[in-house]
Design an enzyme around this catalytic site. Structure first.
Site, PDB file in Angstrom:
ATOM      1  N   GLY A 141     -33.961 -13.393 -32.330  1.00 31.93           N
ATOM      2  CA  GLY A 141     -33.649 -13.946 -33.648  1.00 31.93           C
ATOM      3  C   GLY A 141     -34.651 -14.951 -33.789  1.00 31.93           C
ATOM      4  N   CYS A 142     -34.937 -16.051 -32.910  1.00 29.40           N
ATOM      5  CA  CYS A 142     -35.621 -17.096 -33.072  1.00 29.40           C
ATOM      6  C   CYS A 142     -37.169 -16.639 -33.363  1.00 29.40           C
ATOM      7  CB  CYS A 142     -35.575 -17.931 -32.006  1.00 29.40           C
ATOM      8  SG  CYS A 142     -33.996 -18.850 -31.716  1.00 29.40           S
TER       9      CYS A 142
END
Length: 149
Positions: A43-44
């Site tokens: 996600g990051c």
């Protein structure tokens, strides 16, 4: 957590190159501060790469970008170089900035509770006033959320 209308807190942090970044550097500029849980996680990575891919559009709108997580400098450097991120990534291991913005909170994952960074983005105008808080970050379309704000 900071909210719309709050002033940019004063802070100092160390970026991916070991340089000190002072919040005063952004006086008179629009600033996006995005907090993310951990470098090099799916996600990051999606979020940082989306901001990278739309960096010129964000810059054209006058925005400076600053990523912050509790990762050490070495991790931030690896993340930044691996994905060719054109903005500063702050290593806030002591969580000074993270706590000033109020994003260190109780989280739940797979039935477990723990303290961690809540993925949140804050947008500040030229006067250092928060104009937007994005707490439902669309990691693959985050630049659009900022630009539409």
């Amino acid at each position: 957590m900071l909210k719309i209308g709050d002033k940019l807190p004063e802070f100092e942090g160390i970026n991916q190159n070991g340089e000190t970044i002072d919040s005063k550097k952004f006086n008179g500029k629009k600033l996006v501060v995005f907090f993310y849980p951990k470098a090099n996680t799916p996600g990051c990575t999606a979020e940082a790469c989306n901001l990278r891919d739309h960096y010129s559009e964000l810059k054209d709108q006058g925005f400076q970008l600053l990523g912050v997580s509790a990762d050490p400098v070495k991790s931030q450097k690896n993340f930044s170089e691996k994905y060719e991120l054109p903005f500063d990534m702050i290593a806030d291991e002591q969580r000074d900035i993270i706590e000033k913005f109020g994003v260190w909170q109780l989280k739940k994952f797979m039935g477990k509770e723990f303290m961690g960074i809540v993925r949140t983005t804050f947008v500040f105008d030229e006067n250092g006033v928060c104009t937007q808080v994005i707490d439902k970050v669309k990691t693959k379309d985050h630049a659009a959320q900022i630009l539409e704000g």
